[in-house]
Scaffold this motif. Structure first.
Motif, PDB file in Angstrom:
ATOM      1  N   TYR A 154       0.845  -1.206   0.000  1.00 14.68           N
ATOM      2  CA  TYR A 154       0.000   0.000   0.000  1.00 14.68           C
ATOM      3  C   TYR A 154       0.881   1.258   0.000  1.00 14.68           C
ATOM      4  CZ  TYR A 154      -4.581  -2.193   0.527  1.00 14.68           C
ATOM      5  OH  TYR A 154      -5.744  -2.891   0.287  1.00 14.68           O
ATOM      6  N   ALA A 155       1.908   1.253   0.837  1.00 13.84           N
ATOM      7  CA  ALA A 155       2.762   2.449   0.942  1.00 13.84           C
ATOM      8  C   ALA A 155       3.408   2.772  -0.411  1.00 13.84           C
ATOM      9  CB  ALA A 155       3.845   2.221   1.995  1.00 13.84           C
ATOM     10  N   ILE A 156       3.852   1.736  -1.115  1.00 15.67           N
ATOM     11  CA  ILE A 156       4.532   1.975  -2.404  1.00 15.67           C
ATOM     12  C   ILE A 156       3.537   2.557  -3.415  1.00 15.67           C
ATOM     13  CG2 ILE A 156       5.709   0.868  -4.350  1.00 15.67           C
ATOM     14  CD1 ILE A 156       6.791  -1.227  -2.270  1.00 15.67           C
ATOM     15  N   ILE A 157       2.347   1.981  -3.455  1.00 16.44           N
ATOM     16  CA  ILE A 157       1.371   2.472  -4.447  1.00 16.44           C
ATOM     17  C   ILE A 157       0.962   3.911  -4.115  1.00 16.44           C
ATOM     18  CG2 ILE A 157      -0.919   2.107  -5.457  1.00 16.44           C
ATOM     19  CD1 ILE A 157      -0.401  -0.954  -4.998  1.00 16.44           C
ATOM     20  N   PHE A 158       0.785   4.204  -2.835  1.00 19.78           N
ATOM     21  CA  PHE A 158       0.436   5.583  -2.452  1.00 19.78           C
ATOM     22  C   PHE A 158       1.593   6.547  -2.767  1.00 19.78           C
ATOM     23  CE2 PHE A 158      -2.774   3.888   0.879  1.00 19.78           C
ATOM     24  CZ  PHE A 158      -3.812   3.983  -0.028  1.00 19.78           C
ATOM     25  N   THR A 159       2.821   6.093  -2.555  1.00 18.72           N
ATOM     26  CA  THR A 159       3.968   6.962  -2.867  1.00 18.72           C
ATOM     27  C   THR A 159       4.021   7.245  -4.366  1.00 18.72           C
ATOM     28  OG1 THR A 159       5.190   5.998  -1.030  1.00 18.72           O
ATOM     29  CG2 THR A 159       6.484   7.194  -2.656  1.00 18.72           C
ATOM     30  N   TYR A 160       3.737   6.191  -5.140  1.00 18.87           N
ATOM     31  CA  TYR A 160       3.719   6.373  -6.597  1.00 18.87           C
ATOM     32  C   TYR A 160       2.756   7.501  -6.989  1.00 18.87           C
ATOM     33  CZ  TYR A 160       2.117   5.768 -11.370  1.00 18.87           C
ATOM     34  OH  TYR A 160       1.744   6.020 -12.661  1.00 18.87           O
ATOM     35  N   MET A 161       1.602   7.548  -6.309  1.00 17.25           N
ATOM     36  CA  MET A 161       0.607   8.575  -6.672  1.00 17.25           C
ATOM     37  C   MET A 161       1.185   9.979  -6.478  1.00 17.25           C
ATOM     38  SD  MET A 161      -2.728   6.843  -5.028  1.00 17.25           S
ATOM     39  CE  MET A 161      -3.476   5.388  -5.728  1.00 17.25           C
ATOM     40  N   ASP A 162       1.937  10.163  -5.397  1.00 15.51           N
ATOM     41  CA  ASP A 162       2.591  11.463  -5.154  1.00 15.51           C
ATOM     42  C   ASP A 162       3.609  11.770  -6.241  1.00 15.51           C
ATOM     43  OD1 ASP A 162       1.281  12.086  -2.903  1.00 15.51           O
ATOM     44  OD2 ASP A 162       2.989  11.944  -1.521  1.00 15.51           O
ATOM     45  N   ILE A 163       4.411  10.740  -6.555  1.00 17.51           N
ATOM     46  CA  ILE A 163       5.486  10.929  -7.541  1.00 17.51           C
ATOM     47  C   ILE A 163       4.909  11.225  -8.917  1.00 17.51           C
ATOM     48  CG2 ILE A 163       7.266   9.604  -8.816  1.00 17.51           C
ATOM     49  CD1 ILE A 163       8.255  10.778  -6.177  1.00 17.51           C
ATOM     50  N   LYS A 164       3.817  10.557  -9.226  1.00 13.38           N
ATOM     51  CA  LYS A 164       3.200  10.773 -10.543  1.00 13.38           C
ATOM     52  C   LYS A 164       2.769  12.233 -10.679  1.00 13.38           C
ATOM     53  CE  LYS A 164      -0.314   9.504 -13.696  1.00 13.38           C
ATOM     54  NZ  LYS A 164      -0.607  10.921 -13.875  1.00 13.38           N
ATOM     55  N   ASP A 165       2.184  12.773  -9.606  1.00 11.93           N
ATOM     56  CA  ASP A 165       1.774  14.184  -9.642  1.00 11.93           C
ATOM     57  C   ASP A 165       2.995  15.077  -9.845  1.00 11.93           C
ATOM     58  OD1 ASP A 165      -0.770  13.396  -9.216  1.00 11.93           O
ATOM     59  OD2 ASP A 165      -0.834  13.892  -7.078  1.00 11.93           O
ATOM     60  N   GLN A 166       4.086  14.748  -9.150  1.00 14.60           N
ATOM     61  CA  GLN A 166       5.304  15.565  -9.290  1.00 14.60           C
ATOM     62  C   GLN A 166       5.892  15.442 -10.693  1.00 14.60           C
ATOM     63  OE1 GLN A 166       8.386  15.368  -6.275  1.00 14.60           O
ATOM     64  NE2 GLN A 166       6.899  14.675  -4.796  1.00 14.60           N
ATOM     65  N   TYR A 167       5.829  14.217 -11.237  1.00 12.57           N
ATOM     66  CA  TYR A 167       6.368  14.005 -12.586  1.00 12.57           C
ATOM     67  C   TYR A 167       5.572  14.833 -13.599  1.00 12.57           C
ATOM     68  CZ  TYR A 167       8.052  11.865 -16.829  1.00 12.57           C
ATOM     69  OH  TYR A 167       8.610  11.687 -18.069  1.00 12.57           O
ATOM     70  N   ASP A 168       4.252  14.790 -13.472  1.00 12.28           N
ATOM     71  CA  ASP A 168       3.413  15.551 -14.413  1.00 12.28           C
ATOM     72  C   ASP A 168       3.705  17.052 -14.299  1.00 12.28           C
ATOM     73  OD1 ASP A 168       2.356  13.179 -15.214  1.00 12.28           O
ATOM     74  OD2 ASP A 168       0.488  13.357 -14.083  1.00 12.28           O
ATOM     75  N   ALA A 169       3.906  17.530 -13.061  1.00 15.97           N
ATOM     76  CA  ALA A 169       4.208  18.958 -12.865  1.00 15.97           C
ATOM     77  C   ALA A 169       5.555  19.302 -13.506  1.00 15.97           C
ATOM     78  CB  ALA A 169       4.233  19.290 -11.376  1.00 15.97           C
ATOM     79  N   MET A 170       6.518  18.377 -13.393  1.00 10.88           N
ATOM     80  CA  MET A 170       7.839  18.649 -13.971  1.00 10.88           C
ATOM     81  C   MET A 170       7.758  18.729 -15.508  1.00 10.88           C
ATOM     82  SD  MET A 170      11.229  16.331 -14.116  1.00 10.88           S
ATOM     83  CE  MET A 170      10.553  15.414 -15.478  1.00 10.88           C
ATOM     84  N   ILE A 171       7.011  17.805 -16.098  1.00  7.76           N
ATOM     85  CA  ILE A 171       6.883  17.794 -17.559  1.00  7.76           C
ATOM     86  C   ILE A 171       6.222  19.089 -18.038  1.00  7.76           C
ATOM     87  CG2 ILE A 171       5.634  16.629 -19.465  1.00  7.76           C
ATOM     88  CD1 ILE A 171       8.213  15.223 -18.546  1.00  7.76           C
ATOM     89  N   HIS A 221       1.364   8.490   5.023  1.00  4.67           N
ATOM     90  CA  HIS A 221       0.662   9.225   6.084  1.00  4.67           C
ATOM     91  C   HIS A 221      -0.318  10.237   5.475  1.00  4.67           C
ATOM     92  CE1 HIS A 221       0.458  12.524   9.165  1.00  4.67           C
ATOM     93  NE2 HIS A 221       0.192  11.487   9.929  1.00  4.67           N
ATOM     94  N   ARG A 222       0.176  10.978   4.456  1.00 11.30           N
ATOM     95  CA  ARG A 222      -0.671  12.004   3.820  1.00 11.30           C
ATOM     96  C   ARG A 222      -1.920  11.367   3.202  1.00 11.30           C
ATOM     97  NH1 ARG A 222       3.587  14.768   2.210  1.00 11.30           N
ATOM     98  NH2 ARG A 222       3.891  13.442   0.402  1.00 11.30           N
ATOM     99  N   ARG A 223      -1.721  10.222   2.529  1.00 16.63           N
ATOM    100  CA  ARG A 223      -2.849   9.567   1.871  1.00 16.63           C
ATOM    101  C   ARG A 223      -3.864   9.053   2.892  1.00 16.63           C
ATOM    102  NH1 ARG A 223      -3.813   9.655  -3.633  1.00 16.63           N
ATOM    103  NH2 ARG A 223      -5.144   7.886  -3.141  1.00 16.63           N
ATOM    104  N   VAL A 224      -3.356   8.544   4.005  1.00 16.77           N
ATOM    105  CA  VAL A 224      -4.261   7.975   5.009  1.00 16.77           C
ATOM    106  C   VAL A 224      -5.054   9.084   5.689  1.00 16.77           C
ATOM    107  CG1 VAL A 224      -4.361   6.723   7.213  1.00 16.77           C
ATOM    108  CG2 VAL A 224      -2.869   5.909   5.373  1.00 16.77           C
ATOM    109  N   THR A 225      -4.364  10.167   6.043  1.00 15.08           N
ATOM    110  CA  THR A 225      -5.073  11.223   6.771  1.00 15.08           C
ATOM    111  C   THR A 225      -6.070  11.959   5.878  1.00 15.08           C
ATOM    112  OG1 THR A 225      -3.115  12.592   6.445  1.00 15.08           O
ATOM    113  CG2 THR A 225      -3.386  11.633   8.621  1.00 15.08           C
ATOM    114  N   SER A 226      -5.892  11.825   4.551  1.00 15.87           N
ATOM    115  CA  SER A 226      -6.870  12.485   3.673  1.00 15.87           C
ATOM    116  C   SER A 226      -7.838  11.476   3.043  1.00 15.87           C
ATOM    117  CB  SER A 226      -6.140  13.274   2.571  1.00 15.87           C
ATOM    118  OG  SER A 226      -5.378  12.374   1.802  1.00 15.87           O
ATOM    119  N   SER A 227      -7.861  10.242   3.529  1.00 19.12           N
ATOM    120  CA  SER A 227      -8.745   9.223   2.931  1.00 19.12           C
ATOM    121  C   SER A 227     -10.176   9.384   3.449  1.00 19.12           C
ATOM    122  CB  SER A 227      -8.220   7.814   3.251  1.00 19.12           C
ATOM    123  OG  SER A 227      -8.226   7.610   4.648  1.00 19.12           O
ATOM    124  N   PRO A 228     -11.153   8.827   2.704  1.00 19.04           N
ATOM    125  CA  PRO A 228     -12.548   8.944   3.145  1.00 19.04           C
ATOM    126  C   PRO A 228     -12.743   8.304   4.525  1.00 19.04           C
ATOM    127  CG  PRO A 228     -12.396   7.956   0.957  1.00 19.04           C
ATOM    128  CD  PRO A 228     -11.003   8.091   1.462  1.00 19.04           C
TER     129      PRO A 228
END
Ligand SMILES: CCCCC/C=C/C(=O)SCCNC(=O)CCNC(=O)[C@H](O)C(C)(C)COP(=O)(O)OP(=O)(O)OC[C@H]1O[C@@H](n2cnc3c(N)ncnc32)[C@H](O)[C@@H]1OP(=O)(O)O
Ligand SMILES: Cc1cc2nc3c(=O)[nH]c(=O)nc-3n(C[C@H](O)[C@H](O)[C@H](O)COP(=O)(O)OP(=O)(O)OC[C@H]3O[C@@H](n4cnc5c(N)ncnc54)[C@H](O)[C@@H]3O)c2cc1C
Length: 671
Positions: free
Chosen positions: A350-367, A547-554
């Motif tokens: 779970y932690a890896i997949i949630f981290t990926y979501m953060d990184i993907k957002d950063q990657y898109d912002a960089m592009i 942590h960020r993903r969990v604290t902002s989850s439904p």
């Protein structure tokens, strides 16, 4: 609360587990895949593929030769290409990824590198003149490409690649050449037999001056006959640890001429009269690797999830031994050691997949930034993806192996799917930059962050915590049972450790420098410490993302995710206890507290373990594991699987008839 996996006829132990679920598994699945719609789409794809005869495997690949597997995979690939839109939105990255996993599997297929690197390299690095021509043809699959960078003699150290691209002003062409045996391209996926084009990384030479590694589009095979073109030697490098259905290849080029426009010139350029213009950031030519490293996180999170699903479900249906006398044999999932082996792998997936979501957002912002002429997000992203690529591939590899061993003898059988999964996954520690080398990229960045922090300069995203003032003593165990504060205390402790290790590594480096060593030699004397700092820093990044993903989850799934986060953080802190103890930030008593909390977490998570892995929503086709099947009917399936072994086609094997029987007969007649 509903676990949506329950069906009639399932193994009763698995059903019992699903009935103790305290949350809605669909809510968690939807959260993991971004939305309920995405979840439904995945399921539709699974359903259609499972019912389609084009994708049926009458004989499991485990029992086929490599060539037969490649043939079966190529046939399925053709069906995916021709009928893809019947199953999914082919323009949607995640739907396509899921379709390929379902239809083809994880061992490689003819278009893996075409989509994974060839197209991204052209889209990210080539200029319009080239892309206008090649990209529509590549997207239309009139041509298939590979990404040929690594050579027999060099992979890690790109600066010393030997393949040359020499500019010929007179004809406005590049001459591409393989000067030595060690300069042969070696390893590129799908290069050996499938591709007819490749992006080839070469040392650029202009007027006798070596400029450095740049990428070029090269045609390798005739578009009609698929025969290698004159001057090109290309083939398969032979059997490997896994990726049986990928034709990782070799390639030698004998002074092949390509037009000037075939250089990928979006960033660095060569004018017709041979004037070189460097890119706006020196490493933009390495952009495809940043792309792949970022996206690898998702695949490796899913690989670990697969292993966790298999081990958890199997541990729920397998009964062996007793915890107390006079009671029935227990589900092996009830053993504390089994939980300690498997539950952290669930949390890490779970932690890896949630981290990926953060990184993907950063990657898109960089592009987006690069398109607007800004490269300021690239160094931070390169540094953290280098660390994440290394930590995640290693973590997932260890986790898969733990899950395999947790399945006992049956985990060693290919029926479990785990040996093959490990073989495929563990390659990630090597490809896209060997882990020890990539961690040094992160460490290099940390050293700059240490200097900036000391000088009170601004710190970028991933190292912002270097600027925080440490409290000197950890608050772990002193938060009176307030979970949110306890989580924050653990995050703070990990940040303290990462920062301290970075500062100490920097001091060791400096000290060796003062002792008279060059900066580079001194670096080699402290690399173990540098990489340690890089790993802890990366694990801090992952813990923060989780942590960020969990604290902002439904609210409906937050309690179970909070339990999982607790386990993750307690496990991470215990695993890195030596770093927390070394400078007295934490006491022995605090580590003992963390351990006792971890054991409580195992008990808390026990009733939800099966439901947490069910929520990854991987189908039986994706799992490809007799032990991990959703219905839990393992033993009959194991027998049916073994029956398919080619050794069982006859009762008496030819080899036995030819050698073993005559030997026994001879021995008998000697008596
Ligand atoms: C389904 C399965 C698919 C599998 C597909 C697999 C494909 C492959 O494996 S493709 C081949 C992948 N190969 C590699 O990943 C090679 C690894 N090596 C490298 O990337 C580089 O050689 C290096 C990064 C290890 C070193 O490069 P070098 O040019 O020698 O640079 P320095 O270490 O001196 O760093 C200079 C400077 O540049 C920054 N930097 C390096 N790389 C990048 C990058 N990609 N993006 C942005 N910035 C980068 C580095 O941080 C330094 O910065 P400063 O400290 O500010 O100078
Ligand atoms: C399954 C698979 C698929 C691949 N697909 C592709 C592809 O599609 N295209 C492609 O171009 N390549 C591909 N590769 C090649 C891959 O990218 C390289 O193998 C990888 O980058 C590692 O480089 P290397 O083989 O040169 O390792 P080496 O650098 O030779 O590593 C050997 C050892 O030396 C150590 N080492 C090397 N340099 C340093 C250093 N500076 N400091 C400390 N230690 C060091 C490493 O840590 C390692 O322990 C693939 C490889 C695999 C296994």
């Amino acid at each position: 609360m509903p676990n949506r996996c329950i069906k009639e006829g399932d193994n009763p132990d698995l059903t019992k587990e699903r009935k103790t679920c305290t949350f809605d598994t669909d809510e968690l699945t939807a959260n993991l895949y971004g939305s309920r719609n995405n979840m439904e789409r995945r399921r539709e794809i699974t359903k259609k593929i499972s019912a389609d005869p084009d994708f049926a495997d009458p004989i499991p690949h485990d029992f086929l030769s490599r060539e037969k597997c490649i043939e079966a995979t190529a046939k399925k690939t053709k069906a995916v290409v021709q009928r893809g839109s019947e199953f999914c939105d082919v323009t949607n990255y995640y739907e396509m990824l899921h379709l390929i996993n379902e239809a083809i599997g994880i061992g490689g297929y003819p278009l893996a590198l075409h989509y994974g690197m060839f197209l991204p390299a052209l889209e990210g690095q080539a200029e319009k003149e080239l892309t206008d021509d090649i990209i529509p043809r590549a997207k239309n699959l009139e041509v298939i490409g590979a990404y040929a960078q690594t050579e027999m003699g060099h992979g890690t150290n790109l600066r010393e690649l030997e393949t040359t691209a020499t500019y010929d002003k007179a004809t406005q062409e590049f001459i591409i050449n393989t000067p030595t045996r060690s300069a042969m391209k070696w390893w590129p996926g799908n290069l050996g037999k499938m591709s007819n084009y490749a992006v080839v990384t070469c040392q650029l030479f202009i007027d006798g001056r070596k400029i450095g590694p740049h990428n070029f589009l090269v045609q390798l095979r005739c578009e009609k006959t698929h025969e290698p073109l004159p001057g090109i030697i290309v083939g398969d490098i032979g059997p490997k640890m896994a990726f049986d259905t990928n034709d990782n290849g070799f390639l030698a080029l004998d002074n092949i001429r390509v037009p000037r426009k075939n250089m990928l010139m979006k960033h660095a350029k060569v004018s017709p009269d041979g004037v070189y213009t460097p890119p706006m950031h020196a490493k933009l030519n390495y952009g495809t690797m940043v792309y792949v490293r970022a996206h690898m996180l998702y695949a490796h999170g899913q690989f670990l999830a697969t292993a966790a699903i298999v081990a958890t479900r199997y541990s729920a249906v397998r009964r062996q031994g007793r915890i107390e006398h006079g009671v029935p044999e227990v589900q092996i999932l009830d053993y504390q050691t089994q939980q300690h082996r498997i539950f952290p792998q669930i949390a890490r997936a779970y932690a890896i997949i949630f981290t990926y979501m953060d990184i993907k957002d950063q990657y898109d912002a960089m592009i987006k930034g690069i398109a607007e002429g800004q490269t300021d997000l690239l160094p931070d992203l390169h540094a953290i993806t280098s660390g994440l690529k290394s930590v995640v591939t290693h973590m997932a590899g260890l986790g898969i192996e733990q899950c395999r061993m947790a399945c006992g003898g049956h985990g060693y059988s290919d029926a479990s799917g785990l040996p093959k999964l490990y073989g495929v996954q563990i390659g990630g520690c090597t490809y896209e930059g060997e882990n020890m080398v990539m961690l040094q990229q992160t460490a290099r960045y940390l050293m700059k962050a240490v200097a900036s922090a000391l000088q009170g300069k601004p710190l970028s995203h991933s190292v912002a915590y270097f600027g925080k003032k440490s409290s000197g003593k950890s608050r772990i165990g002193k938060e009176g049972g307030d979970i949110a504060r306890e989580h924050e205390a653990m995050l703070e402790a990990l940040e303290h450790a990462a920062c301290r290790l970075s500062v100490e590594a920097s001091q060791m480096w400096e000290k060796r420098g003062r002792g008279g060593e060059t900066k580079e030699r001194a670096w080699n004397g402290v690399t173990v410490e540098m990489n340690r700092a890089a790993r802890v820093h990366t694990r801090v990044f992952m813990a923060r993302s989780f942590h960020r993903r969990v604290t902002s989850s439904p609210p409906s799934i937050r309690p179970v995710l909070t339990d999982l986060l607790s386990l993750y953080l307690h496990y991470e802190c215990v695993d890195m206890a030596h770093h927390l103890l070394e400078d007295g930030f934490c006491s022995g008593e605090q580590i003992r507290y963390l351990k006792s909390r971890l054991y409580e977490d195992l008990t808390t998570l026990r009733p939800n373990a099966v439901s947490l892995v069910d929520s990854f929503d991987q189908s039986d086709r994706e799992l490809n594991s007799v032990l991990g099947r959703r219905d839990g009917n393992v033993y009959e399936a194991l027998y049916q699987w073994a029956r398919k072994s080619e050794l069982n086609y006859t009762d008496v094997l030819p080899a036995v008839q030819k050698y073993v029987m005559p030997m026994m007969e001879e021995n008998r007649s000697k008596l």
